[in-house]
Design an enzyme around this catalytic site. Structure first.
Site, PDB file in Angstrom:
ATOM      1  N   GLU A 116       1.623   3.653 -13.139  1.00 50.17           N
ATOM      2  CA  GLU A 116       0.550   4.653 -13.185  1.00 50.17           C
ATOM      3  C   GLU A 116       1.157   6.049 -13.201  1.00 50.17           C
ATOM      4  OE1 GLU A 116      -3.368   4.920 -10.579  1.00 50.17           O
ATOM      5  OE2 GLU A 116      -1.715   5.918  -9.569  1.00 50.17           O
ATOM      6  N   GLU A 152       5.240  21.281 -13.847  1.00 52.52           N
ATOM      7  CA  GLU A 152       5.785  22.091 -12.751  1.00 52.52           C
ATOM      8  C   GLU A 152       6.803  21.250 -11.958  1.00 52.52           C
ATOM      9  OE1 GLU A 152       5.289  25.209 -12.407  1.00 52.52           O
ATOM     10  OE2 GLU A 152       6.054  25.614 -10.403  1.00 52.52           O
ATOM     11  N   LYS A 188      12.919  10.954 -17.579  1.00 55.43           N
ATOM     12  CA  LYS A 188      12.368  11.337 -18.882  1.00 55.43           C
ATOM     13  C   LYS A 188      11.434  12.538 -18.769  1.00 55.43           C
ATOM     14  CE  LYS A 188      13.014   6.877 -21.048  1.00 55.43           C
ATOM     15  NZ  LYS A 188      12.438   5.764 -21.799  1.00 55.43           N
ATOM     16  N   ARG A 241       4.017  10.967 -10.501  1.00 56.21           N
ATOM     17  CA  ARG A 241       3.025  12.044 -10.467  1.00 56.21           C
ATOM     18  C   ARG A 241       3.580  13.280 -11.144  1.00 56.21           C
ATOM     19  NH1 ARG A 241       1.077  12.440  -4.628  1.00 56.21           N
ATOM     20  NH2 ARG A 241      -0.164  10.639  -5.233  1.00 56.21           N
ATOM     21  N   ARG A 287       7.124   7.149  -6.657  1.00 54.96           N
ATOM     22  CA  ARG A 287       7.405   6.228  -5.548  1.00 54.96           C
ATOM     23  C   ARG A 287       7.053   4.802  -5.968  1.00 54.96           C
ATOM     24  NH1 ARG A 287       3.309   4.163  -6.292  1.00 54.96           N
ATOM     25  NH2 ARG A 287       1.242   4.400  -5.370  1.00 54.96           N
ATOM     26  N   VAL A 288       7.691   3.855  -5.292  1.00 53.64           N
ATOM     27  CA  VAL A 288       7.256   2.465  -5.415  1.00 53.64           C
ATOM     28  C   VAL A 288       6.313   2.266  -4.244  1.00 53.64           C
ATOM     29  CG1 VAL A 288       7.985   0.050  -5.315  1.00 53.64           C
ATOM     30  CG2 VAL A 288       9.386   1.730  -6.521  1.00 53.64           C
ATOM     31  N   LYS A 289       5.180   1.656  -4.508  1.00 54.14           N
ATOM     32  CA  LYS A 289       4.194   1.457  -3.444  1.00 54.14           C
ATOM     33  C   LYS A 289       4.822   0.620  -2.322  1.00 54.14           C
ATOM     34  CE  LYS A 289      -0.799   0.522  -3.497  1.00 54.14           C
ATOM     35  NZ  LYS A 289      -1.197   1.918  -3.549  1.00 54.14           N
ATOM     36  N   ALA A 307      -5.735  16.661  -2.946  1.00 54.90           N
ATOM     37  CA  ALA A 307      -5.547  15.201  -2.852  1.00 54.90           C
ATOM     38  C   ALA A 307      -4.588  14.829  -1.717  1.00 54.90           C
ATOM     39  CB  ALA A 307      -5.042  14.648  -4.177  1.00 54.90           C
ATOM     40  N   LYS A 321      10.883   9.313 -14.152  1.00 55.94           N
ATOM     41  CA  LYS A 321      11.179  10.629 -13.583  1.00 55.94           C
ATOM     42  C   LYS A 321      12.232  11.365 -14.407  1.00 55.94           C
ATOM     43  CE  LYS A 321      11.662  10.850  -9.001  1.00 55.94           C
ATOM     44  NZ  LYS A 321      11.844  10.392  -7.598  1.00 55.94           N
TER      45      LYS A 321
HETATM   46  P1  0O2 Z   1      -1.896   5.502  -2.706  1.00 60.99           P
HETATM   47  O1  0O2 Z   1      -1.798   5.610  -1.233  1.00 60.99           O
HETATM   48  O2  0O2 Z   1      -1.948   6.801  -3.372  1.00 60.99           O
HETATM   49  O3  0O2 Z   1      -0.884   4.564  -3.283  1.00 60.99           O
HETATM   50  P2  0O2 Z   1     -10.248   1.139  -9.567  1.00 60.99           P
HETATM   51  O4  0O2 Z   1     -10.112  -0.343  -9.625  1.00 60.99           O
HETATM   52  O5  0O2 Z   1      -9.846   1.825 -10.825  1.00 60.99           O
HETATM   53  O6  0O2 Z   1     -11.555   1.621  -9.038  1.00 60.99           O
HETATM   54  P3  0O2 Z   1      -7.835   2.018  -8.202  1.00 60.99           P
HETATM   55  O7  0O2 Z   1      -6.870   0.988  -8.698  1.00 60.99           O
HETATM   56  O8  0O2 Z   1      -7.696   2.438  -6.769  1.00 60.99           O
HETATM   57  O9  0O2 Z   1      -9.309   1.537  -8.360  1.00 60.99           O
HETATM   58  O10 0O2 Z   1      -7.698   3.205  -9.202  1.00 60.99           O
HETATM   59  P4  0O2 Z   1      -7.995   4.740  -9.061  1.00 60.99           P
HETATM   60  O11 0O2 Z   1      -9.314   4.990  -8.442  1.00 60.99           O
HETATM   61  O12 0O2 Z   1      -7.745   5.286 -10.398  1.00 60.99           O
HETATM   62  O13 0O2 Z   1      -6.940   5.259  -7.999  1.00 60.99           O
HETATM   63  C1  0O2 Z   1      -5.598   5.014  -8.078  1.00 60.99           C
HETATM   64  C2  0O2 Z   1      -4.855   6.041  -7.259  1.00 60.99           C
HETATM   65  O14 0O2 Z   1      -5.421   7.353  -7.475  1.00 60.99           O
HETATM   66  C3  0O2 Z   1      -4.949   5.876  -5.744  1.00 60.99           C
HETATM   67  O15 0O2 Z   1      -3.998   4.977  -5.294  1.00 60.99           O
HETATM   68  C4  0O2 Z   1      -4.658   7.296  -5.252  1.00 60.99           C
HETATM   69  O16 0O2 Z   1      -3.293   7.601  -5.345  1.00 60.99           O
HETATM   70  C5  0O2 Z   1      -5.403   8.124  -6.280  1.00 60.99           C
HETATM   71  N1  0O2 Z   1      -6.777   8.362  -5.839  1.00 60.99           N
HETATM   72  C6  0O2 Z   1      -7.891   7.820  -6.345  1.00 60.99           C
HETATM   73  N2  0O2 Z   1      -8.987   8.276  -5.715  1.00 60.99           N
HETATM   74  C7  0O2 Z   1      -8.554   9.147  -4.781  1.00 60.99           C
HETATM   75  C8  0O2 Z   1      -9.231   9.958  -3.799  1.00 60.99           C
HETATM   76  O17 0O2 Z   1     -10.448   9.977  -3.662  1.00 60.99           O
HETATM   77  N3  0O2 Z   1      -8.428  10.730  -3.021  1.00 60.99           N
HETATM   78  C9  0O2 Z   1      -7.072  10.746  -3.125  1.00 60.99           C
HETATM   79  N4  0O2 Z   1      -6.396  11.541  -2.307  1.00 60.99           N
HETATM   80  N5  0O2 Z   1      -6.410   9.973  -4.036  1.00 60.99           N
HETATM   81  C10 0O2 Z   1      -7.141   9.201  -4.841  1.00 60.99           C
HETATM   82  P5  0O2 Z   1      -4.193   4.146  -3.957  1.00 60.99           P
HETATM   83  O18 0O2 Z   1      -3.672   2.790  -4.182  1.00 60.99           O
HETATM   84  O19 0O2 Z   1      -5.582   4.277  -3.484  1.00 60.99           O
HETATM   85  O20 0O2 Z   1      -3.344   4.811  -2.871  1.00 60.99           O
HETATM   86  P1  0O2 Z   2       1.773   6.405   1.480  1.00 59.27           P
HETATM   87  O1  0O2 Z   2       0.332   6.142   1.455  1.00 59.27           O
HETATM   88  O2  0O2 Z   2       2.484   5.542   2.473  1.00 59.27           O
HETATM   89  O3  0O2 Z   2       2.385   6.314   0.111  1.00 59.27           O
HETATM   90  P2  0O2 Z   2      10.808  12.485  -4.230  1.00 59.27           P
HETATM   91  O4  0O2 Z   2      11.909  11.983  -3.321  1.00 59.27           O
HETATM   92  O5  0O2 Z   2      10.336  13.861  -3.892  1.00 59.27           O
HETATM   93  O6  0O2 Z   2      11.119  12.329  -5.663  1.00 59.27           O
HETATM   94  P3  0O2 Z   2       8.770  11.159  -2.662  1.00 59.27           P
HETATM   95  O7  0O2 Z   2       9.471  11.559  -1.402  1.00 59.27           O
HETATM   96  O8  0O2 Z   2       8.393   9.736  -2.803  1.00 59.27           O
HETATM   97  O9  0O2 Z   2       9.595  11.498  -3.975  1.00 59.27           O
HETATM   98  O10 0O2 Z   2       7.523  12.067  -2.901  1.00 59.27           O
HETATM   99  P4  0O2 Z   2       6.660  13.000  -1.919  1.00 59.27           P
HETATM  100  O11 0O2 Z   2       6.133  14.088  -2.747  1.00 59.27           O
HETATM  101  O12 0O2 Z   2       7.393  13.348  -0.673  1.00 59.27           O
HETATM  102  O13 0O2 Z   2       5.490  11.986  -1.533  1.00 59.27           O
HETATM  103  C1  0O2 Z   2       4.383  12.395  -0.750  1.00 59.27           C
HETATM  104  C2  0O2 Z   2       3.386  11.292  -0.721  1.00 59.27           C
HETATM  105  O14 0O2 Z   2       2.882  11.103  -2.053  1.00 59.27           O
HETATM  106  C3  0O2 Z   2       3.965   9.966  -0.292  1.00 59.27           C
HETATM  107  O15 0O2 Z   2       2.946   9.296   0.381  1.00 59.27           O
HETATM  108  C4  0O2 Z   2       4.260   9.266  -1.590  1.00 59.27           C
HETATM  109  O16 0O2 Z   2       4.180   7.870  -1.445  1.00 59.27           O
HETATM  110  C5  0O2 Z   2       3.124   9.777  -2.465  1.00 59.27           C
HETATM  111  N1  0O2 Z   2       3.459   9.806  -3.883  1.00 59.27           N
HETATM  112  C6  0O2 Z   2       4.449  10.489  -4.497  1.00 59.27           C
HETATM  113  N2  0O2 Z   2       4.419  10.279  -5.817  1.00 59.27           N
HETATM  114  C7  0O2 Z   2       3.377   9.437  -6.034  1.00 59.27           C
HETATM  115  C8  0O2 Z   2       2.832   8.863  -7.195  1.00 59.27           C
HETATM  116  O17 0O2 Z   2       3.290   9.052  -8.312  1.00 59.27           O
HETATM  117  N3  0O2 Z   2       1.750   8.061  -7.056  1.00 59.27           N
HETATM  118  C9  0O2 Z   2       1.206   7.838  -5.861  1.00 59.27           C
HETATM  119  N4  0O2 Z   2       0.130   7.055  -5.792  1.00 59.27           N
HETATM  120  N5  0O2 Z   2       1.690   8.369  -4.712  1.00 59.27           N
HETATM  121  C10 0O2 Z   2       2.771   9.144  -4.810  1.00 59.27           C
HETATM  122  P5  0O2 Z   2       3.035   8.967   1.898  1.00 59.27           P
HETATM  123  O18 0O2 Z   2       2.647  10.176   2.679  1.00 59.27           O
HETATM  124  O19 0O2 Z   2       4.372   8.373   2.185  1.00 59.27           O
HETATM  125  O20 0O2 Z   2       1.885   7.883   2.031  1.00 59.27           O
END
Ligand code: 0O2
Ligand code: 0O2
Length: 202
Positions: free
Chosen positions: A137, A38, A20, A75, A43-45, A149, A18
Protein backbone atom coordinates in the site's frame (compact mmCIF):
# COMPACT_ATOMS: atom_id res chain seq x y z
CA UNK A 1 3.27 -19.74 10.66
CA UNK A 2 6.91 -18.75 10.13
CA UNK A 3 6.62 -14.98 10.40
CA UNK A 4 10.30 -14.34 9.79
CA UNK A 5 10.30 -15.97 6.36
CA UNK A 6 6.82 -14.69 5.48
CA UNK A 7 7.65 -11.06 6.26
CA UNK A 8 11.21 -10.93 4.88
CA UNK A 9 10.12 -10.35 1.26
CA UNK A 10 7.73 -7.60 2.45
CA UNK A 11 10.64 -5.85 4.13
CA UNK A 12 12.42 -6.00 0.80
CA UNK A 13 9.40 -4.47 -0.96
CA UNK A 14 9.36 -1.58 1.54
CA UNK A 15 13.08 -0.96 1.13
CA UNK A 16 12.95 -1.10 -2.69
CA UNK A 17 9.96 1.24 -2.89
CA UNK A 18 11.62 3.69 -0.51
CA UNK A 19 14.80 3.73 -2.60
CA UNK A 20 12.83 4.28 -5.82
CA UNK A 21 10.66 7.06 -4.40
CA UNK A 22 13.66 8.75 -2.79
CA UNK A 23 15.29 8.58 -6.23
CA UNK A 24 12.48 10.70 -7.66
CA UNK A 25 12.97 13.25 -4.87
CA UNK A 26 16.71 13.39 -5.55
CA UNK A 27 16.23 13.89 -9.31
CA UNK A 28 13.98 16.90 -8.74
CA UNK A 29 16.46 18.30 -6.24
CA UNK A 30 19.37 17.88 -8.68
CA UNK A 31 17.47 19.84 -11.29
CA UNK A 32 16.52 22.53 -8.75
CA UNK A 33 12.84 21.84 -9.42
CA UNK A 34 10.09 21.67 -6.83
CA UNK A 35 9.87 18.04 -5.72
CA UNK A 36 6.31 16.73 -5.37
CA UNK A 37 7.74 14.47 -2.65
CA UNK A 38 8.69 15.99 0.69
CA UNK A 39 9.64 12.77 2.52
CA UNK A 40 9.01 9.05 2.58
CA UNK A 41 8.49 6.56 5.39
CA UNK A 42 7.72 2.90 5.30
CA UNK A 43 7.17 -0.05 7.51
CA UNK A 44 6.26 -3.71 7.57
CA UNK A 45 3.09 -4.12 9.58
CA UNK A 46 3.99 -5.56 12.99
CA UNK A 47 2.79 -9.16 13.58
CA UNK A 48 0.34 -8.19 16.39
CA UNK A 49 -1.27 -5.61 14.06
CA UNK A 50 -1.54 -8.23 11.28
CA UNK A 51 -3.20 -10.68 13.66
CA UNK A 52 -5.57 -8.02 14.97
CA UNK A 53 -6.61 -6.99 11.45
CA UNK A 54 -7.04 -10.64 10.38
CA UNK A 55 -9.24 -11.28 13.37
CA UNK A 56 -11.41 -8.18 12.96
CA UNK A 57 -11.90 -8.87 9.24
CA UNK A 58 -12.37 -12.63 9.74
CA UNK A 59 -9.45 -13.46 7.46
CA UNK A 60 -8.01 -16.98 7.92
CA UNK A 61 -4.24 -16.99 8.45
CA UNK A 62 -3.56 -18.76 5.17
CA UNK A 63 -5.26 -15.90 3.30
CA UNK A 64 -3.55 -12.91 4.90
CA UNK A 65 -1.09 -12.39 2.03
CA UNK A 66 -3.86 -11.85 -0.49
CA UNK A 67 -6.41 -10.25 1.86
CA UNK A 68 -4.32 -7.81 3.90
CA UNK A 69 -3.09 -5.23 1.44
CA UNK A 70 -0.89 -3.17 3.74
CA UNK A 71 1.56 -5.68 5.20
CA UNK A 72 4.10 -3.62 3.24
CA UNK A 73 3.30 0.10 3.60
CA UNK A 74 5.05 3.11 2.15
CA UNK A 75 3.98 6.66 2.82
CA UNK A 76 4.75 9.60 0.55
CA UNK A 77 4.30 13.01 2.17
CA UNK A 78 3.90 16.08 -0.06
CA UNK A 79 3.83 19.85 0.51
CA UNK A 80 0.80 20.63 -1.62
CA UNK A 81 -2.44 18.86 -2.57
CA UNK A 82 -1.53 19.10 -6.30
CA UNK A 83 1.66 17.19 -5.58
CA UNK A 84 -0.38 14.17 -4.48
CA UNK A 85 -1.84 13.84 -7.97
CA UNK A 86 1.58 14.41 -9.57
CA UNK A 87 2.95 11.51 -7.51
CA UNK A 88 -0.06 9.33 -8.39
CA UNK A 89 0.53 10.04 -12.11
CA UNK A 90 4.22 9.22 -11.80
CA UNK A 91 3.46 5.92 -10.10
CA UNK A 92 0.76 5.08 -12.69
CA UNK A 93 3.33 5.60 -15.45
CA UNK A 94 5.85 3.14 -14.00
CA UNK A 95 6.25 -0.32 -15.40
CA UNK A 96 7.98 -1.92 -12.42
CA UNK A 97 4.68 -2.28 -10.52
CA UNK A 98 0.97 -2.79 -11.18
CA UNK A 99 -1.77 -0.76 -9.54
CA UNK A 100 -4.58 -3.06 -8.41
CA UNK A 101 -6.73 -0.52 -6.57
CA UNK A 102 -6.98 3.24 -5.98
CA UNK A 103 -8.74 4.85 -3.04
CA UNK A 104 -9.13 8.61 -3.25
CA UNK A 105 -9.79 9.78 0.30
CA UNK A 106 -8.37 13.18 -0.70
CA UNK A 107 -11.37 14.42 -2.64
CA UNK A 108 -13.71 12.29 -0.53
CA UNK A 109 -12.60 12.16 3.10
CA UNK A 110 -13.47 9.23 5.36
CA UNK A 111 -16.10 9.65 8.10
CA UNK A 112 -13.31 10.06 10.68
CA UNK A 113 -11.99 13.11 8.78
CA UNK A 114 -9.06 11.10 7.33
CA UNK A 115 -7.64 12.28 4.02
CA UNK A 116 -5.03 10.50 1.91
CA UNK A 117 -4.67 8.90 -1.53
CA UNK A 118 -4.07 5.14 -1.38
CA UNK A 119 -2.64 3.00 -4.14
CA UNK A 120 -2.68 -0.74 -3.69
CA UNK A 121 0.02 -2.17 -5.89
CA UNK A 122 1.37 -5.53 -6.87
CA UNK A 123 5.15 -5.49 -6.74
CA UNK A 124 7.53 -8.22 -7.91
CA UNK A 125 10.45 -9.11 -5.65
CA UNK A 126 13.22 -11.53 -6.42
CA UNK A 127 13.78 -14.10 -3.67
CA UNK A 128 16.09 -17.10 -3.55
CA UNK A 129 13.01 -19.19 -4.39
CA UNK A 130 12.24 -17.11 -7.47
CA UNK A 131 10.06 -14.12 -8.20
CA UNK A 132 7.18 -13.33 -5.84
CA UNK A 133 4.45 -10.77 -6.51
CA UNK A 134 3.38 -9.09 -3.29
CA UNK A 135 0.73 -6.52 -2.44
CA UNK A 136 1.77 -3.21 -0.95
CA UNK A 137 0.00 0.00 0.00
CA UNK A 138 1.30 3.43 -0.94
CA UNK A 139 -0.31 6.25 1.06
CA UNK A 140 0.13 9.71 -0.47
CA UNK A 141 -0.82 12.76 1.61
CA UNK A 142 0.13 16.35 2.42
CA UNK A 143 2.04 17.42 5.52
CA UNK A 144 -1.23 18.75 6.98
CA UNK A 145 -3.06 15.47 6.29
CA UNK A 146 -0.15 13.58 7.80
CA UNK A 147 -0.16 15.74 10.94
CA UNK A 148 -3.85 15.05 11.43
CA UNK A 149 -3.63 11.30 10.69
CA UNK A 150 -0.65 10.81 12.99
CA UNK A 151 -2.44 12.45 15.92
CA UNK A 152 -5.71 10.67 15.25
CA UNK A 153 -3.85 7.36 14.98
CA UNK A 154 -2.27 7.96 18.40
CA UNK A 155 -5.64 8.79 19.94
CA UNK A 156 -7.21 5.69 18.41
CA UNK A 157 -4.42 3.67 19.93
CA UNK A 158 -4.84 5.33 23.32
CA UNK A 159 -8.62 4.83 23.37
CA UNK A 160 -8.48 1.41 21.68
CA UNK A 161 -10.60 2.58 18.76
CA UNK A 162 -13.31 4.28 20.87
CA UNK A 163 -12.37 7.94 20.95
CA UNK A 164 -14.70 9.92 23.30
CA UNK A 165 -17.36 12.02 21.54
CA UNK A 166 -15.95 15.39 22.64
CA UNK A 167 -12.50 14.52 21.29
CA UNK A 168 -14.07 13.23 18.06
CA UNK A 169 -15.67 16.65 17.55
CA UNK A 170 -12.29 18.32 18.08
CA UNK A 171 -10.73 15.93 15.56
CA UNK A 172 -13.43 16.79 13.02
CA UNK A 173 -12.67 20.48 13.57
CA UNK A 174 -8.94 19.80 13.26
CA UNK A 175 -9.55 17.90 9.99
CA UNK A 176 -11.42 20.92 8.63
CA UNK A 177 -8.62 23.25 9.77
CA UNK A 178 -6.03 21.02 8.07
CA UNK A 179 -8.13 21.11 4.89
CA UNK A 180 -8.30 24.92 5.04
CA UNK A 181 -4.54 25.09 5.58
CA UNK A 182 -3.97 22.99 2.44
CA UNK A 183 -6.37 25.23 0.49
CA UNK A 184 -4.64 28.44 1.61
CA UNK A 185 -1.17 27.05 0.90
CA UNK A 186 -2.27 25.95 -2.57
CA UNK A 187 -3.21 29.56 -3.33
CA UNK A 188 0.32 30.79 -2.57
CA UNK A 189 2.05 27.69 -3.91
CA UNK A 190 3.94 29.54 -6.65
CA UNK A 191 5.20 32.19 -4.21
CA UNK A 192 6.46 29.49 -1.84
CA UNK A 193 8.12 27.51 -4.63
CA UNK A 194 9.85 30.59 -6.03
CA UNK A 195 11.23 31.36 -2.55
CA UNK A 196 12.42 27.77 -2.12
CA UNK A 197 14.15 27.81 -5.51
CA UNK A 198 16.06 30.97 -4.62
CA UNK A 199 16.98 29.51 -1.25
CA UNK A 200 18.13 26.24 -2.84
CA UNK A 201 20.38 28.05 -5.36
CA UNK A 202 22.08 29.86 -2.49
P1 0O2 B 1 -2.03 1.06 10.55
O1 0O2 B 1 -1.89 1.11 12.02
O2 0O2 B 1 -1.83 2.36 9.91
O3 0O2 B 1 -1.24 -0.05 9.93
P2 0O2 B 1 -11.22 -1.33 3.79
O4 0O2 B 1 -11.39 -2.81 3.69
O5 0O2 B 1 -10.71 -0.71 2.53
O6 0O2 B 1 -12.39 -0.61 4.35
P3 0O2 B 1 -8.66 -1.00 5.11
O7 0O2 B 1 -7.93 -2.19 4.57
O8 0O2 B 1 -8.41 -0.65 6.55
O9 0O2 B 1 -10.20 -1.17 4.98
O10 0O2 B 1 -8.30 0.16 4.14
P4 0O2 B 1 -8.27 1.72 4.32
O11 0O2 B 1 -9.50 2.22 4.97
O12 0O2 B 1 -7.94 2.24 2.99
O13 0O2 B 1 -7.11 1.99 5.37
C1 0O2 B 1 -5.85 1.47 5.25
C2 0O2 B 1 -4.90 2.31 6.08
O14 0O2 B 1 -5.19 3.71 5.90
C3 0O2 B 1 -5.00 2.12 7.59
O15 0O2 B 1 -4.24 1.04 8.00
C4 0O2 B 1 -4.42 3.44 8.11
O16 0O2 B 1 -3.02 3.47 7.99
C5 0O2 B 1 -4.99 4.43 7.11
N1 0O2 B 1 -6.28 4.93 7.59
C6 0O2 B 1 -7.49 4.64 7.10
N2 0O2 B 1 -8.46 5.30 7.76
C7 0O2 B 1 -7.84 6.04 8.70
C8 0O2 B 1 -8.32 6.94 9.72
O17 0O2 B 1 -9.51 7.20 9.88
N3 0O2 B 1 -7.37 7.51 10.49
C9 0O2 B 1 -6.04 7.26 10.36
N4 0O2 B 1 -5.20 7.87 11.18
N5 0O2 B 1 -5.56 6.39 9.42
C10 0O2 B 1 -6.45 5.80 8.61
P5 0O2 B 1 -4.58 0.23 9.32
O18 0O2 B 1 -4.35 -1.20 9.05
O19 0O2 B 1 -5.91 0.63 9.83
O20 0O2 B 1 -3.59 0.68 10.40
P1 0O2 C 1 1.82 1.09 14.67
O1 0O2 C 1 0.35 1.12 14.67
O2 0O2 C 1 2.35 0.07 15.63
O3 0O2 C 1 2.37 0.91 13.28
P2 0O2 C 1 11.80 5.34 8.89
O4 0O2 C 1 12.79 4.61 9.76
O5 0O2 C 1 11.62 6.78 9.26
O6 0O2 C 1 12.05 5.17 7.44
P3 0O2 C 1 9.56 4.42 10.47
O7 0O2 C 1 10.35 4.64 11.72
O8 0O2 C 1 8.90 3.11 10.31
O9 0O2 C 1 10.42 4.62 9.15
O10 0O2 C 1 8.52 5.57 10.28
P4 0O2 C 1 7.89 6.63 11.30
O11 0O2 C 1 7.58 7.83 10.51
O12 0O2 C 1 8.70 6.79 12.54
O13 0O2 C 1 6.54 5.87 11.69
C1 0O2 C 1 5.55 6.47 12.51
C2 0O2 C 1 4.35 5.60 12.54
O14 0O2 C 1 3.80 5.55 11.21
C3 0O2 C 1 4.66 4.17 12.92
O15 0O2 C 1 3.54 3.71 13.61
C4 0O2 C 1 4.78 3.46 11.60
O16 0O2 C 1 4.42 2.11 11.72
C5 0O2 C 1 3.76 4.21 10.77
N1 0O2 C 1 4.07 4.21 9.34
C6 0O2 C 1 5.16 4.69 8.72
N2 0O2 C 1 5.07 4.53 7.40
C7 0O2 C 1 3.87 3.92 7.19
C8 0O2 C 1 3.20 3.50 6.03
O17 0O2 C 1 3.67 3.62 4.90
N3 0O2 C 1 1.98 2.93 6.17
C9 0O2 C 1 1.42 2.79 7.37
N4 0O2 C 1 0.21 2.25 7.45
N5 0O2 C 1 2.03 3.19 8.52
C10 0O2 C 1 3.24 3.73 8.42
P5 0O2 C 1 3.58 3.33 15.11
O18 0O2 C 1 3.46 4.57 15.93
O19 0O2 C 1 4.78 2.47 15.36
O20 0O2 C 1 2.24 2.50 15.25
Amino acid sequence: MNWKSTLAPYAQVVEELKVKLKGIHKQFENESKHSPIEFITGRVKPVPSILEKAESKKIPLEDIEKEIQDIAGVRVVCQFVDDIYTVVEMIRARNDLTIVEEKDYVSKKKASGYRSYHLIIEYPVETIDGMKKLLAEIQIRTLAMNFWATNEHSLNYKYKGSIPANIKVRLQNAAEAAFQLDEEMSKIKHEVQEAQRIFHRK
